[in-house]
Design a protein around this motif. Sequence first.
Motif, PDB file in Angstrom:
ATOM      1  N   ASN A 106       0.056 -29.329  33.155  1.00  0.00           N
ATOM      2  CA  ASN A 106      -0.092 -30.020  31.876  1.00  0.00           C
ATOM      3  C   ASN A 106       1.105 -29.773  30.965  1.00  0.00           C
ATOM      4  O   ASN A 106       1.575 -30.685  30.278  1.00  0.00           O
ATOM      5  CB  ASN A 106      -1.367 -29.558  31.172  1.00  0.00           C
ATOM      6  N   GLN A 107       1.584 -28.538  30.954  1.00  0.00           N
ATOM      7  CA  GLN A 107       2.709 -28.220  30.080  1.00  0.00           C
ATOM      8  C   GLN A 107       3.959 -28.970  30.507  1.00  0.00           C
ATOM      9  O   GLN A 107       4.713 -29.481  29.667  1.00  0.00           O
ATOM     10  CB  GLN A 107       2.975 -26.712  30.064  1.00  0.00           C
ATOM     11  N   ALA A 148       3.471 -32.507  29.434  1.00  0.00           N
ATOM     12  CA  ALA A 148       3.607 -32.600  27.980  1.00  0.00           C
ATOM     13  C   ALA A 148       5.073 -32.570  27.564  1.00  0.00           C
ATOM     14  O   ALA A 148       5.494 -33.325  26.673  1.00  0.00           O
ATOM     15  CB  ALA A 148       2.836 -31.471  27.303  1.00  0.00           C
ATOM     16  N   GLU A 176       3.173 -37.338  22.188  1.00  0.00           N
ATOM     17  CA  GLU A 176       2.686 -35.984  21.987  1.00  0.00           C
ATOM     18  C   GLU A 176       1.371 -35.750  22.719  1.00  0.00           C
ATOM     19  O   GLU A 176       0.446 -36.546  22.620  1.00  0.00           O
ATOM     20  CB  GLU A 176       2.499 -35.681  20.494  1.00  0.00           C
ATOM     21  N   THR A 177       1.292 -34.644  23.438  1.00  0.00           N
ATOM     22  CA  THR A 177       0.051 -34.178  24.041  1.00  0.00           C
ATOM     23  C   THR A 177       0.213 -32.688  24.291  1.00  0.00           C
ATOM     24  O   THR A 177       1.258 -32.103  24.000  1.00  0.00           O
ATOM     25  CB  THR A 177      -0.278 -34.932  25.347  1.00  0.00           C
ATOM     26  N   SER A 178      -0.819 -32.047  24.829  1.00  0.00           N
ATOM     27  CA  SER A 178      -0.761 -30.606  25.064  1.00  0.00           C
ATOM     28  C   SER A 178      -1.730 -30.225  26.163  1.00  0.00           C
ATOM     29  O   SER A 178      -2.645 -30.991  26.502  1.00  0.00           O
ATOM     30  CB  SER A 178      -1.123 -29.833  23.780  1.00  0.00           C
ATOM     31  N   ASP A 179      -1.529 -29.049  26.710  1.00  0.00           N
ATOM     32  CA  ASP A 179      -2.437 -28.535  27.726  1.00  0.00           C
ATOM     33  C   ASP A 179      -3.859 -28.474  27.183  1.00  0.00           C
ATOM     34  O   ASP A 179      -4.817 -28.892  27.856  1.00  0.00           O
ATOM     35  CB  ASP A 179      -1.973 -27.144  28.175  1.00  0.00           C
ATOM     36  N   ARG A 200      -0.854 -41.765  26.626  1.00  0.00           N
ATOM     37  CA  ARG A 200      -1.281 -40.406  26.950  1.00  0.00           C
ATOM     38  C   ARG A 200      -2.764 -40.332  27.322  1.00  0.00           C
ATOM     39  O   ARG A 200      -3.206 -39.356  27.929  1.00  0.00           O
ATOM     40  CB  ARG A 200      -1.013 -39.459  25.785  1.00  0.00           C
TER      41      ARG A 200
END
Length: 328
Positions: free
Chosen positions: A21-22, A25, A34-37, A161
Amino acid sequence: MTLYSKIIGTGSYLPPKRVTNQELADQLAATGIETSDEWIVSRSGISARHYAEADVKSSDLAVAAARNALQMAGKSASDIDLIILATSTPDFFGGFPSTACVVQRKLGMANGSAAFDVQAVCSGFVYAVSIADSFIKSGAHKNVLVIGTEVFSRILDFKDRTTCVLFGDGAGAVVLSASNEPGILATKLHADGSYSDILCVPGSVAGGAVEGSAFLYMDGPAVFKLAVSVLEKVANETLAMAGMEASQIDWLVPHQANIRIMTSTAKKLGLPVEKMVVTVDQQGNTSAASIPMALDKAMRDGRIKPGQNVMMEGVGGGFTWGAVLARM
């Protein structure tokens, strides 16, 4: 004497490229998305997925999974008299020629056996197993290779996303053979085309160009609501056809779409989550490949044992859904 079909071998294959995920991202951030784990895990349960390299096709993944399944089954490719392959990402436009025929060639099968593709998106493997079961019980075929294979990374819009973080690539396969012992106990399939627009790739090819979008589109809330509703129902329908109760299910192997959908289905069936095989966290949603890949993992790590009852169920674009109850 009653003739049954039985799963005698399973196999799977993940392309080597693992994307956390990182990492995803960071890749998206470079394009302003923009997104995040934390955001991905909280909504899907997914921590990583695998992507095929640019020169790797669905058939390549399928062949690797098929060879593993054949090895477990103690069969050679020449023993197979039918290939049924489920995919939404075929090697060629329009699935022409079928990816099943390409796999047949790559496996070196020159026995003239039948081969064709099935398109039911994430329900494809369940549909394919149900078809294989009918062919075997009719006496038309004895050894059927059923494959689910996808390179969904090719149809993802990495500017969206809400979808691009969910899917991955991979393949899973099973060998079904004629047996005097019960194997596939019951299957049930459904579709409702009135929901065809909530999960789709809304493009077409005309004059050598794509009209519309060649990227996957999903109305997440609508898919979630429908999936939760139909998966419990089709599982209970399949159990009723086999004259069994949910308490007799040893393992639930659902389509690995979203951990919340999966746990909700287990809860509605009265099954503890410990009886559910989960791979979505490390593989993402691999569409038609997800169920056979999860089945293979649980077979090879010893969780699923001979004689146990396994409920496999999937839901996908179309809108399609179905279930298979199998005694291993």
